[in-house]
Design a protein around this motif. Sequence first.
Motif, mmCIF file in Angstrom:
data_model
loop_
_atom_site.group_PDB
_atom_site.id
_atom_site.type_symbol
_atom_site.label_atom_id
_atom_site.label_comp_id
_atom_site.label_asym_id
_atom_site.label_seq_id
_atom_site.Cartn_x
_atom_site.Cartn_y
_atom_site.Cartn_z
ATOM 1 N N GLY A 71 0.837 -1.193 0.000
ATOM 2 C CA GLY A 71 0.000 0.000 0.000
ATOM 3 C C GLY A 71 0.871 1.242 0.000
ATOM 4 N N THR A 72 0.497 2.227 -0.803
ATOM 5 C CA THR A 72 1.300 3.447 -0.885
ATOM 6 C C THR A 72 0.475 4.647 -0.466
ATOM 7 O OG1 THR A 72 0.735 3.723 -3.211
ATOM 8 C CG2 THR A 72 2.758 2.544 -2.721
ATOM 9 N N THR A 123 6.743 -0.679 7.374
ATOM 10 C CA THR A 123 6.350 0.624 6.843
ATOM 11 C C THR A 123 7.588 1.484 6.687
ATOM 12 O OG1 THR A 123 4.201 0.448 7.930
ATOM 13 C CG2 THR A 123 4.898 2.647 7.236
#
Length: 108
Positions: A68-69, A98
């Motif tokens: 996920g960005t 992260t």
Amino acid sequence: MLEFAGFLPFLLIIGMAAIQLGLVGYGANQAGSAARAAARAESLTPGTGQAAATASTSTWLDPAAAIGTGDTVTAEVTVHVPAIIPLFDGWDIHRTATMPNDKTDDGS
């Protein structure tokens, strides 16, 4: 001799359980390393996280990454640790990492 033969199945089960515990630990370590590598690669060059996760993990663990960005890049890697004890199916281990996203909207 007879006592040893009666105790041998217990020794074998304990030995296999110790090996299985080692495999689970190895899988957790590999998943964590793959998650860090995927998040780092994706933060530097978008689209490279999945390849980095696969390259940094043993292939027999069948790694899969979900990335996920946004302001940060989050990579969750799942590996499957096979069971050596016939009563079990194996375990899926998930690790997340992260990293700050180094790419900004102005392209710098």
